[in-house]
Enzyme design. Structure first.
Site, PDB file in Angstrom:
ATOM      1  N   LYS A  66       0.995  -1.449   0.348  1.00  0.00           N
ATOM      2  CA  LYS A  66      -0.134  -0.122  -0.078  1.00  0.00           C
ATOM      3  C   LYS A  66       0.969   1.362  -0.403  1.00  0.00           C
ATOM      4  O   LYS A  66       2.196   1.332   0.903  1.00  0.00           O
ATOM      5  CB  LYS A  66      -0.921  -0.202   1.141  1.00  0.00           C
ATOM      6  N   LYS A  90       4.639   2.240   7.976  1.00  0.00           N
ATOM      7  CA  LYS A  90       3.635   3.170   8.787  1.00  0.00           C
ATOM      8  C   LYS A  90       2.149   2.570   8.690  1.00  0.00           C
ATOM      9  O   LYS A  90       1.287   3.050  10.155  1.00  0.00           O
ATOM     10  CB  LYS A  90       3.154   4.205   7.735  1.00  0.00           C
ATOM     11  N   LYS A 102       5.830   1.815  -2.436  1.00  0.00           N
ATOM     12  CA  LYS A 102       5.043   3.569  -2.890  1.00  0.00           C
ATOM     13  C   LYS A 102       5.625   3.014  -5.102  1.00  0.00           C
ATOM     14  O   LYS A 102       5.998   2.667  -5.261  1.00  0.00           O
ATOM     15  CB  LYS A 102       6.681   4.229  -2.082  1.00  0.00           C
ATOM     16  N   THR A 186      -5.319  13.400   6.204  1.00  0.00           N
ATOM     17  CA  THR A 186      -3.299  13.213   6.210  1.00  0.00           C
ATOM     18  C   THR A 186      -3.400  14.007   7.794  1.00  0.00           C
ATOM     19  O   THR A 186      -3.068  13.980   8.723  1.00  0.00           O
ATOM     20  CB  THR A 186      -2.733  13.711   5.681  1.00  0.00           C
ATOM     21  N   ASN A 217      -2.063  19.575  -0.136  1.00  0.00           N
ATOM     22  CA  ASN A 217      -2.874  18.977   0.576  1.00  0.00           C
ATOM     23  C   ASN A 217      -2.780  19.114   1.979  1.00  0.00           C
ATOM     24  O   ASN A 217      -3.399  19.079   2.635  1.00  0.00           O
ATOM     25  CB  ASN A 217      -2.900  17.527   0.134  1.00  0.00           C
ATOM     26  N   SER A 356      -7.025   5.945   3.237  1.00  0.00           N
ATOM     27  CA  SER A 356      -7.367   4.642   2.711  1.00  0.00           C
ATOM     28  C   SER A 356      -7.451   3.878   2.558  1.00  0.00           C
ATOM     29  O   SER A 356      -8.597   2.371   1.764  1.00  0.00           O
ATOM     30  CB  SER A 356      -6.077   5.144   1.699  1.00  0.00           C
TER      31      SER A 356
HETATM   32  N1  GLU Z   1       0.838   9.192   0.242  1.00  0.00           N
HETATM   33  C1  GLU Z   1       0.295   9.199   1.341  1.00  0.00           C
HETATM   34  C2  GLU Z   1       1.425   8.979   1.775  1.00  0.00           C
HETATM   35  O1  GLU Z   1       2.566   8.891   2.129  1.00  0.00           O
HETATM   36  C3  GLU Z   1      -0.827   7.727   1.689  1.00  0.00           C
HETATM   37  C4  GLU Z   1      -1.013   6.674   0.886  1.00  0.00           C
HETATM   38  C5  GLU Z   1      -1.896   5.549   0.497  1.00  0.00           C
HETATM   39  O2  GLU Z   1      -3.026   6.328   0.777  1.00  0.00           O
HETATM   40  O3  GLU Z   1      -1.493   4.149   0.772  1.00  0.00           O
HETATM   41  O4  GLU Z   1       1.547   8.057   3.298  1.00  0.00           O
END
Ligand code: GLU
Length: 421
Positions: A66, A90, A102, A186, A217, A356
């Site tokens: 994810k 995370k 990623k 976030t 954002n 998410s």
């Molecule tokens: N890009 C965001 C992060 O770095 C969200 C990642 C997601 O929602 O999967 O946490």
């Protein structure tokens, strides 16, 4: 040091304290899979441009990979690897059943037309379609990728597979399977953990001065939430400009937002013009802004902004990392010694991936929640995670990042061992 070297250092610190199984450590030192593709895009003038794209699938012991996809000129493999690893940490820190991945494309999206951007987004999915999916790897937005881009990507995947598949991607617009609250998640998640820390330190929001670096954002929504909670925003920046309030009035988040919509950047007075309209504010560099006296410094831009060169010069009590990887391991040591509390990225910005995950659950069930349900669930997760991290930091006498890593790496290691190496 590049971000992946920083990530490795953080892993090593946690592994030593945890006395981590050496086989697990070997696995965690490297991504499970690195994908790289050339993405051809027909430009509006008829020419063809080939963009370089990545998807790094770091670890899926706790659930499908994810993590977001970044469109930025500085994207590189070391960065994507680090970001993918941080996603695994995370998700484990906040206990959601997802692994870490990623993606990124080397591109300056601001110079593309809408049509070019759509073709690039669809091209990205075409390149990686066989490696993603709702039970495999679920991308999302990141720097300069928007809900619209997520909609194109979901559509492309659905078309190729011949079935509507909203769960392949999160951060979508509401009408195509997005979740209420994802757009501000976030910042909202960051605010929930900050609120816990503020209570612990007995700070009063009304007397608390805030500087926000980055107005995308995460940064802009954080400005809004903090402004409404009564905090005084005395400085902020984006990639073009950094502004400090010199009259002590503080900034109104709505005014900044309005200017951003109008101009495309956040400069509330135009000092590049011959006659400067700026009386109450001072312009400075991003670096100077970081070093101004405040109580809370919100980092919401890119990685490696607080390093061993400037960590000693920061005059804040708290750092909130809404960006990924803004503080280097060397800086962490200095900040901890100075008594500055750093709410680390893997905790502070985990609200995004948590909602998410909620979006994905809603997509799989085809059953949608109210905003209140989303934020009630998010708040519970963020507060519980903060408390677990705080307790570990007290127990081991380590900073909050190391404590998050202790919690997360232990959870990932358990999953790896229980599944069998
Ligand atoms: N890009 C965001 C992060 O770095 C969200 C990642 C997601 O929602 O999967 O946490």
């Amino acid at each position: 040091m590049n971000p992946f070297q920083n990530a490795q250092k953080q892993l090593k610190t946690a592994a030593t304290i945890l006395n981590l199984d050496s086989d697990v450590l070997e696995i965690l030192k490297k991504p499970k899979r690195i994908l790289q593709a050339s993405i051809p895009v027909k430009m509006d003038d008829g020419s063809l441009k080939v963009f370089e794209g990545y998807r790094v699938q770091y670890n899926d012991a706790r659930g499908p990979f994810k993590g977001g996809i970044r469109f930025h000129p500085q994207v590189n493999l070391a960065e994507v690897k680090a970001l993918a690893f941080w996603m695994a940490v995370k998700c484990a820190t906040v206990g959601i059943p997802m692994g870490g991945g990623k993606g990124g494309v080397i591109v300056k999206p601001q110079v593309l037309s809408t049509g070019e951007l759509e073709r690039l987004s669809r091209g990205y999915i075409n390149a990686f379609v066989n490696f993603i999916g709702p039970k495999v790897d679920i991308p999302a937005p990141d720097v300069y990728t928007t809900p619209q881009i997520m909609a194109w990507m979901m559509d492309e995947y659905s078309k190729i597979k011949g079935k509507n598949t909203p769960g392949v991607i999160t951060g979508k617009p509401l009408n195509v399977g997005g979740s209420l609250g994802r757009d501000t998640a976030t910042a909202q998640g960051g605010f929930y953990v900050l609120d816990e820390l503020v209570k612990k330190l007995k700070l009063n929001p009304k007397n608390t001065k805030v500087i926000i670096q980055g107005f995308g954002n995460a940064g802009s929504n954080m400005a809004d939430i903090m402004f409404h909670a009564g905090y005084k925003i005395i400085g902020y920046s984006d990639s073009k400009t950094a502004i400090l309030d010199i009259k002590g009035k503080g900034f109104d988040s709505h005014t900044i937002e309005k200017i951003k919509k109008k101009k495309g950047y956040v400069d509330i007075c135009d000092c590049h013009k011959i006659k400067c309209s700026c009386k109450d504010h001072k312009h400075m560099t991003n670096e100077q802004l970081l070093q101004q006296k405040c109580d809370i410094l919100v980092l919401a831009a890119l990685e490696n902004v607080v390093t061993q060169n400037n960590a000693g010069k920061l005059k804040t009590k708290i750092i909130v990392e809404l960006a990924n990887g803004p503080t280097t391991p060397e800086a962490d040591v200095k900040l901890y010694k100075k008594g500055i509390h750093v709410l680390p990225d893997v905790l502070a910005n985990a609200g995004g991936v948590t909602v998410s995950y909620f979006e994905w659950v809603q997509n799989l069930q085809n059953n949608y929640w109210t905003k209140k349900e989303v934020f009630t669930k998010l708040q519970k997760i963020m507060i519980e995670s903060f408390n677990s991290v705080w307790e570990l930091s007290q127990k081991h006498k380590v900073d909050l990042r190391t404590a998050s890593f202790l919690l997360a790496v232990d959870r990932i290691a358990d999953a790896i061992k229980q599944r069998g190496i």
